[in-house]
Design a protein around this motif. Structure first.
Motif, mmCIF file in Angstrom:
data_model
loop_
_atom_site.group_PDB
_atom_site.id
_atom_site.type_symbol
_atom_site.label_atom_id
_atom_site.label_comp_id
_atom_site.label_asym_id
_atom_site.label_seq_id
_atom_site.Cartn_x
_atom_site.Cartn_y
_atom_site.Cartn_z
ATOM 1 N N PHE A 42 -0.598 4.031 -14.999
ATOM 2 C CA PHE A 42 -0.706 4.995 -16.398
ATOM 3 C C PHE A 42 -1.469 4.182 -17.352
ATOM 4 O O PHE A 42 -1.824 4.645 -18.612
ATOM 5 C CB PHE A 42 0.659 5.512 -16.711
ATOM 6 N N ILE A 43 -1.631 2.866 -17.095
ATOM 7 C CA ILE A 43 -2.586 2.174 -18.088
ATOM 8 C C ILE A 43 -4.002 2.634 -17.866
ATOM 9 O O ILE A 43 -4.481 2.120 -16.782
ATOM 10 C CB ILE A 43 -2.347 0.354 -17.570
ATOM 11 N N PRO A 44 -4.459 2.852 -18.794
ATOM 12 C CA PRO A 44 -5.893 3.297 -18.491
ATOM 13 C C PRO A 44 -6.888 1.995 -17.901
ATOM 14 O O PRO A 44 -7.040 1.045 -17.916
ATOM 15 C CB PRO A 44 -6.475 3.497 -20.124
ATOM 16 N N ILE A 45 -7.834 2.600 -16.874
ATOM 17 C CA ILE A 45 -8.777 1.987 -16.228
ATOM 18 C C ILE A 45 -8.151 0.688 -15.161
ATOM 19 O O ILE A 45 -8.291 0.934 -14.138
ATOM 20 C CB ILE A 45 -9.986 1.131 -16.929
ATOM 21 N N ILE A 46 -7.724 -0.182 -15.952
ATOM 22 C CA ILE A 46 -6.987 -1.348 -15.037
ATOM 23 C C ILE A 46 -5.760 -1.066 -14.390
ATOM 24 O O ILE A 46 -5.563 -1.712 -13.480
ATOM 25 C CB ILE A 46 -6.681 -2.799 -15.891
ATOM 26 N N LEU A 77 -6.912 -0.588 -10.941
ATOM 27 C CA LEU A 77 -7.552 -1.830 -10.366
ATOM 28 C C LEU A 77 -6.968 -2.477 -9.010
ATOM 29 O O LEU A 77 -7.805 -2.725 -8.067
ATOM 30 C CB LEU A 77 -7.913 -2.918 -11.146
ATOM 31 N N ASP A 78 -5.417 -2.420 -9.000
ATOM 32 C CA ASP A 78 -4.923 -3.149 -7.688
ATOM 33 C C ASP A 78 -5.145 -1.899 -6.547
ATOM 34 O O ASP A 78 -5.259 -2.387 -5.528
ATOM 35 C CB ASP A 78 -3.493 -2.906 -7.913
ATOM 36 N N ASP A 79 -5.295 -0.856 -6.906
ATOM 37 C CA ASP A 79 -5.584 0.256 -5.661
ATOM 38 C C ASP A 79 -7.100 -0.111 -5.080
ATOM 39 O O ASP A 79 -7.441 0.421 -4.093
ATOM 40 C CB ASP A 79 -5.112 1.616 -6.233
ATOM 41 N N ILE A 80 -7.874 -0.253 -6.038
ATOM 42 C CA ILE A 80 -9.280 -0.463 -5.903
ATOM 43 C C ILE A 80 -9.685 -1.725 -5.372
ATOM 44 O O ILE A 80 -10.586 -1.907 -4.516
ATOM 45 C CB ILE A 80 -10.034 0.035 -7.055
ATOM 46 N N ILE A 81 -8.991 -2.765 -5.738
ATOM 47 C CA ILE A 81 -9.551 -3.941 -5.529
ATOM 48 C C ILE A 81 -8.291 -4.815 -4.465
ATOM 49 O O ILE A 81 -8.573 -5.364 -3.436
ATOM 50 C CB ILE A 81 -9.616 -4.985 -6.636
ATOM 51 N N ILE A 82 -7.127 -4.947 -4.980
ATOM 52 C CA ILE A 82 -6.274 -5.586 -4.267
ATOM 53 C C ILE A 82 -5.903 -5.178 -2.855
ATOM 54 O O ILE A 82 -5.692 -6.035 -1.995
ATOM 55 C CB ILE A 82 -4.943 -5.620 -5.068
ATOM 56 N N VAL A 83 -5.582 -3.998 -2.826
ATOM 57 C CA VAL A 83 -5.321 -3.363 -1.368
ATOM 58 C C VAL A 83 -6.341 -3.388 -0.253
ATOM 59 O O VAL A 83 -6.163 -3.983 0.872
ATOM 60 C CB VAL A 83 -5.171 -1.920 -1.438
ATOM 61 N N ALA A 103 0.834 -1.163 -0.018
ATOM 62 C CA ALA A 103 0.002 0.051 0.078
ATOM 63 C C ALA A 103 0.703 1.240 -0.098
ATOM 64 O O ALA A 103 0.515 2.275 -0.801
ATOM 65 C CB ALA A 103 -1.003 -0.077 1.283
ATOM 66 N N PHE A 104 2.163 1.230 0.650
ATOM 67 C CA PHE A 104 2.740 2.299 0.908
ATOM 68 C C PHE A 104 3.896 2.433 -0.369
ATOM 69 O O PHE A 104 4.462 3.421 -0.619
ATOM 70 C CB PHE A 104 3.458 2.433 2.245
ATOM 71 N N SER A 105 4.033 1.478 -1.004
ATOM 72 C CA SER A 105 4.824 1.225 -2.058
ATOM 73 C C SER A 105 4.493 2.236 -3.372
ATOM 74 O O SER A 105 3.443 2.099 -3.782
ATOM 75 C CB SER A 105 5.191 -0.201 -2.616
ATOM 76 N N PRO A 106 5.599 2.872 -3.875
ATOM 77 C CA PRO A 106 5.332 3.830 -5.000
ATOM 78 C C PRO A 106 5.247 3.094 -6.483
ATOM 79 O O PRO A 106 4.782 3.609 -7.311
ATOM 80 C CB PRO A 106 6.676 4.579 -5.140
ATOM 81 N N ILE A 107 5.521 1.732 -6.305
ATOM 82 C CA ILE A 107 5.308 0.850 -7.504
ATOM 83 C C ILE A 107 4.322 -0.269 -7.281
ATOM 84 O O ILE A 107 4.015 -0.979 -6.208
ATOM 85 C CB ILE A 107 6.748 0.177 -7.591
ATOM 86 N N ASP A 108 3.253 -0.332 -8.293
ATOM 87 C CA ASP A 108 2.201 -0.928 -8.351
ATOM 88 C C ASP A 108 2.412 -2.465 -9.155
ATOM 89 O O ASP A 108 3.115 -2.379 -10.154
ATOM 90 C CB ASP A 108 1.124 -0.400 -8.938
ATOM 91 N N LEU A 109 1.690 -3.662 -9.085
ATOM 92 C CA LEU A 109 1.447 -4.718 -9.917
ATOM 93 C C LEU A 109 1.278 -4.195 -11.417
ATOM 94 O O LEU A 109 1.726 -4.492 -12.215
ATOM 95 C CB LEU A 109 0.641 -5.585 -9.517
ATOM 96 N N ILE A 110 0.125 -3.437 -11.300
ATOM 97 C CA ILE A 110 -0.283 -3.075 -12.709
ATOM 98 C C ILE A 110 -0.140 -1.140 -12.703
ATOM 99 O O ILE A 110 -0.626 -0.683 -11.792
ATOM 100 C CB ILE A 110 -1.851 -3.174 -12.814
ATOM 101 N N PRO A 111 0.671 -0.884 -13.503
ATOM 102 C CA PRO A 111 1.253 0.595 -13.290
ATOM 103 C C PRO A 111 -0.092 1.358 -13.439
ATOM 104 O O PRO A 111 -0.830 1.063 -14.208
ATOM 105 C CB PRO A 111 1.947 0.896 -14.732
#
Length: 126
Positions: free
Chosen positions: A52-56, A59-65, A42-50
């Motif tokens: 900048f990719i539209p919509i998805i 998703l990691d911020d909205i679903i995975i976390v 959650a605190f990491s500046p790097i996501d599984l899905i960047p």
């Protein structure tokens, strides 16, 4: 829009609750391990899905976390959660904690993983 802001604030507070609960000795080791991963992600500046990719990208911020938070909270004893909620609310009023050592470790870990992936892809094509 107000509901989204309230949801985001609640999500941030739950991350702080997990951060504080991870330091409590009443929390089992497996819950600490899982909680540390959720908080670090959650605190990491790097996501599984960047992002900048539209919509998805979000998703990691909205679903995975939130799913990770939900599972972590279920692993932690209720009395610890209640105590940490009070501390987290106070912490949010006073400002976020800054832990540069942990932040540096997270960035170093992601850098090592990215370097390993780049080397594997390079080896694959040569």
């Amino acid at each position: 829009m107000g509901k989204i802001k309230a949801w985001a604030k609640n999500l941030k507070q739950q991350i702080f609750v997990l951060y504080l609960a991870n330091k409590d000795e009443r929390v089992p080791w497996y819950a600490k391990l899982f909680t540390a991963c959720v908080v670090a992600y959650a605190f990491s500046p790097i996501d599984l899905i960047p992002d900048f990719i539209p919509i998805i990208g979000y998703l990691d911020d909205i679903i995975i976390v939130p799913i990770g938070i939900m599972f972590a909270i279920k692993m932690i004893p209720n009395e610890v959660i209640l105590e940490c909620e009070v501390k987290a609310e106070e912490m949010m009023k006073n400002g976020k904690p800054k832990n540069w050592i942990v932040g540096s470790l997270i960035i170093m870990l992601w850098s090592i993983i990215m370097l390993w992936v780049i080397l594997k892809v390079y080896q694959l094509f040569n």
